[in-house]
Scaffold this motif. Sequence first.
Motif, PDB file in Angstrom:
ATOM      1  N   LEU A   1      53.171  79.968  48.132  1.00 33.62           N
ATOM      2  CA  LEU A   1      53.922  80.450  47.105  1.00 33.62           C
ATOM      3  C   LEU A   1      53.698  79.604  45.671  1.00 33.62           C
ATOM      4  O   LEU A   1      53.673  79.832  44.689  1.00 33.62           O
ATOM      5  CB  LEU A   1      55.535  80.066  47.390  1.00 33.62           C
ATOM      6  N   CYS A   2      53.626  78.169  45.976  1.00 38.22           N
ATOM      7  CA  CYS A   2      53.105  77.327  45.047  1.00 38.22           C
ATOM      8  C   CYS A   2      51.820  77.480  44.364  1.00 38.22           C
ATOM      9  O   CYS A   2      51.540  77.657  43.062  1.00 38.22           O
ATOM     10  CB  CYS A   2      52.955  75.880  45.475  1.00 38.22           C
ATOM     11  N   ALA A   3      50.734  77.982  45.228  1.00 39.81           N
ATOM     12  CA  ALA A   3      49.372  78.504  44.854  1.00 39.81           C
ATOM     13  C   ALA A   3      49.356  79.612  43.933  1.00 39.81           C
ATOM     14  O   ALA A   3      48.451  79.917  43.075  1.00 39.81           O
ATOM     15  CB  ALA A   3      48.578  78.602  45.894  1.00 39.81           C
TER      16      ALA A   3
ATOM     17  N   ARG B   1      59.884  76.817  44.239  1.00 39.12           N
ATOM     18  CA  ARG B   1      60.471  76.729  42.825  1.00 39.12           C
ATOM     19  C   ARG B   1      60.793  75.345  42.264  1.00 39.12           C
ATOM     20  O   ARG B   1      60.364  75.023  41.303  1.00 39.12           O
ATOM     21  CB  ARG B   1      61.717  77.456  42.729  1.00 39.12           C
ATOM     22  N   ARG B   2      61.330  74.634  43.305  1.00 35.80           N
ATOM     23  CA  ARG B   2      61.709  73.002  42.885  1.00 35.80           C
ATOM     24  C   ARG B   2      60.317  72.217  42.574  1.00 35.80           C
ATOM     25  O   ARG B   2      60.196  71.498  41.471  1.00 35.80           O
ATOM     26  CB  ARG B   2      62.249  72.417  44.244  1.00 35.80           C
ATOM     27  N   ILE B   3      59.070  72.481  43.454  1.00 37.76           N
ATOM     28  CA  ILE B   3      58.058  71.901  43.388  1.00 37.76           C
ATOM     29  C   ILE B   3      57.442  72.099  42.004  1.00 37.76           C
ATOM     30  O   ILE B   3      56.734  71.467  41.102  1.00 37.76           O
ATOM     31  CB  ILE B   3      57.185  72.125  44.524  1.00 37.76           C
ATOM     32  N   LEU B   4      57.455  73.618  41.683  1.00 35.70           N
ATOM     33  CA  LEU B   4      56.677  74.101  40.554  1.00 35.70           C
ATOM     34  C   LEU B   4      57.223  73.693  39.527  1.00 35.70           C
ATOM     35  O   LEU B   4      56.872  73.577  38.326  1.00 35.70           O
ATOM     36  CB  LEU B   4      56.504  75.658  40.698  1.00 35.70           C
ATOM     37  N   GLY B   5      58.718  73.466  39.482  1.00 32.90           N
ATOM     38  CA  GLY B   5      59.466  73.127  38.246  1.00 32.90           C
ATOM     39  C   GLY B   5      59.080  71.679  37.914  1.00 32.90           C
ATOM     40  O   GLY B   5      59.435  71.355  36.492  1.00 32.90           O
TER      41      GLY B   5
ATOM     42  N   GLY C   1      53.531  70.320  35.659  1.00 34.07           N
ATOM     43  CA  GLY C   1      53.073  70.634  34.032  1.00 34.07           C
ATOM     44  C   GLY C   1      52.818  72.062  34.017  1.00 34.07           C
ATOM     45  O   GLY C   1      51.987  72.630  35.000  1.00 34.07           O
ATOM     46  N   GLY C   2      53.497  72.803  33.231  1.00 32.48           N
ATOM     47  CA  GLY C   2      53.132  74.472  33.185  1.00 32.48           C
ATOM     48  C   GLY C   2      53.498  75.045  34.344  1.00 32.48           C
ATOM     49  O   GLY C   2      53.254  76.226  34.699  1.00 32.48           O
ATOM     50  N   HIS C   3      54.520  74.597  35.263  1.00 31.24           N
ATOM     51  CA  HIS C   3      54.945  75.040  36.360  1.00 31.24           C
ATOM     52  C   HIS C   3      53.504  75.695  37.384  1.00 31.24           C
ATOM     53  O   HIS C   3      53.624  76.802  37.672  1.00 31.24           O
ATOM     54  CB  HIS C   3      55.638  76.516  36.041  1.00 31.24           C
ATOM     55  N   SER C   4      52.633  74.802  37.426  1.00 21.39           N
ATOM     56  CA  SER C   4      51.405  75.148  38.174  1.00 21.39           C
ATOM     57  C   SER C   4      50.875  73.796  38.764  1.00 21.39           C
ATOM     58  O   SER C   4      51.055  72.736  38.262  1.00 21.39           O
ATOM     59  CB  SER C   4      50.400  75.666  37.085  1.00 21.39           C
ATOM     60  N   ILE C   5      50.576  74.059  40.056  1.00 23.21           N
ATOM     61  CA  ILE C   5      49.991  72.841  40.836  1.00 23.21           C
ATOM     62  C   ILE C   5      48.449  72.776  40.393  1.00 23.21           C
ATOM     63  O   ILE C   5      47.845  71.738  40.982  1.00 23.21           O
ATOM     64  CB  ILE C   5      50.253  73.104  42.449  1.00 23.21           C
ATOM     65  N   GLY C   6      48.187  73.412  39.483  1.00 23.80           N
ATOM     66  CA  GLY C   6      46.814  72.830  38.886  1.00 23.80           C
ATOM     67  C   GLY C   6      46.838  72.085  37.900  1.00 23.80           C
ATOM     68  O   GLY C   6      45.574  71.898  37.342  1.00 23.80           O
ATOM     69  N   ALA C   7      47.896  71.600  37.417  1.00 24.17           N
ATOM     70  CA  ALA C   7      48.129  70.700  36.380  1.00 24.17           C
ATOM     71  C   ALA C   7      48.204  69.245  37.094  1.00 24.17           C
ATOM     72  O   ALA C   7      48.533  69.051  38.051  1.00 24.17           O
ATOM     73  CB  ALA C   7      49.459  70.925  35.695  1.00 24.17           C
ATOM     74  N   TYR C   8      47.708  68.241  36.025  1.00 21.98           N
ATOM     75  CA  TYR C   8      47.682  66.936  36.685  1.00 21.98           C
ATOM     76  C   TYR C   8      49.184  66.501  36.848  1.00 21.98           C
ATOM     77  O   TYR C   8      50.079  67.092  36.009  1.00 21.98           O
ATOM     78  CB  TYR C   8      46.976  65.996  35.496  1.00 21.98           C
TER      79      TYR C   8
ATOM     80  N   GLU D   1      57.695  62.847  40.359  1.00 20.44           N
ATOM     81  CA  GLU D   1      58.956  62.258  40.433  1.00 20.44           C
ATOM     82  C   GLU D   1      59.772  62.505  41.624  1.00 20.44           C
ATOM     83  O   GLU D   1      60.083  61.845  42.520  1.00 20.44           O
ATOM     84  CB  GLU D   1      59.598  61.879  39.089  1.00 20.44           C
ATOM     85  N   CYS D   2      60.171  64.013  41.712  1.00 24.53           N
ATOM     86  CA  CYS D   2      61.067  64.560  42.651  1.00 24.53           C
ATOM     87  C   CYS D   2      60.429  64.320  43.957  1.00 24.53           C
ATOM     88  O   CYS D   2      61.228  64.262  45.000  1.00 24.53           O
ATOM     89  CB  CYS D   2      61.346  65.880  42.339  1.00 24.53           C
TER      90      CYS D   2
END
Length: 491
Positions: free
Chosen positions: A83-85, A104-108, A111-118, A125-126
């Motif tokens: 789901l994250c990918a 949804r929590r992880i993507l939120g 950055g940019g709601h993407s696990i491809g962001a730094y 933090e969460c």
Amino acid sequence: MSQQAVNGVPARSRVLTVDNMNPNVKRVEYAVRGPIVQRALQIEKELKEGVKKPFSEVIKANIGDAHAMGQKPITFLRQVLALCAYPELLEDNKFPEDAKNRARRILGACGGHSIGAYSASQGIECIRQDVSQYIERRDGGIPSNPDNIYLSTGASDAIVTMLKLLVCGEGRDRTGVMISIPQYPLYSAALADLGAIQISYYLDEDKCWSLDIAELKRALNAAREHCNPRVLCIINPGNPTVEFSEELCIEDVIRFAKEEHLFLMADEVYQDNVYAEGCKFHSFKKVLFEMGPEYSSTVEMASFHSTSKCYMGECGFRGGYMEVINMDPEVKAQLTKLVSVRLCPPVPGQALLDLVVNPPQPDEPSYTSFMKERTAVLSALAEKARLTEQTFNTVPGITCNPVQGAMYTFPRITIPQKAIDKAKGLGQVPDMYYCMRLLEEEGICLVPGSGFGQREGTFHFRMTILPPTEKLKVVLQKISNFHLRFTKEFS
């Protein structure tokens, strides 16, 4: 040295040669992926090319890579990662609601709601907050501060980072680091790379690889003649020796570290892998705080965990964390600077870690299936631990201590003197010769004990207990048959 011209253009000598490269790199050795593994890969290639061998496949029992050995991924972990990918799957009703909420929590938090962001260099933090809450639950409510949590590229990355901070000095003032023998070769390799001094302390094989404070003192006092001992590394549960540090033993180690002014590094990546009857995992941090403020406010420590072991076995995602305790604030600022140079740990690995420390709860739809899969993996490992110990102890010349935890066995093998002489004549360590012969004749890839360190005159090998039970039975039988044949050949 001048080289022959090519097409009329004079050739230059190489800027980088094996003679002028970093000498520390040449001293690095990592037996888990050493010469035997390289030969195993060659044999696999030969089998594909049709070369006839006395076996049809190579079974790599050299490394704790659970999924490569056939362990199935835990469904909930992979659902959330999927789901994250690919967030469009959040609209798919095949996925349970708790998996979607985690995603949804992880993507939120990305950055940019993407696990491809730094992410932030210390980690999202969460997720660091979830790690802290996990540690508090594990340790019976002892507080954990998210600011002391550093997410990492597996535990190995954090261990090397911590050692970088600790190593300094020249000559007799050079940092000495105490590591157990046998040891996981990450430690000796990192120390060689950093030019630190390895201080070896021996575990007691006759007492199930137990740790003796008198041996720590012996090693420390001997080392003070030539270096400045500053660090004590403990692997709990052990690798390759799978022993457990009991609470009283941990207390003794902490007292020793305080008295001798040592920084403690607690490698606890196998904390869920507990098989022995009556054994329970105790974290070094929990015991430290239960000893009271005399210790909990003074002993400096870092502890490590990973997504690669336990029931998850998700080695390829490279998720992990480090918690630092009582670290000087100025040093902590330097640590944060150092990890920022690498930008951030892999974000998919961070997401996976979050699911490990914040798994489905009893009131969530995925809880029942998650617990069933988790229990099945750990129960199968416990059964394979018993099977391995029992089988090896029926073979004359093989002695195996109880496999109390982790995912390996480290049996002692008797090698006949004629075989020792033959190995020396070939320029090989005897247990390397033994393991290479086993690979060539049976297609079983193990790691010789010499790659982990062992007392002079003793020989061992490390083997994972990860293959499926039926395949493990075949592996154990092949090793048993080989050992009897090898012993007879050199008697």
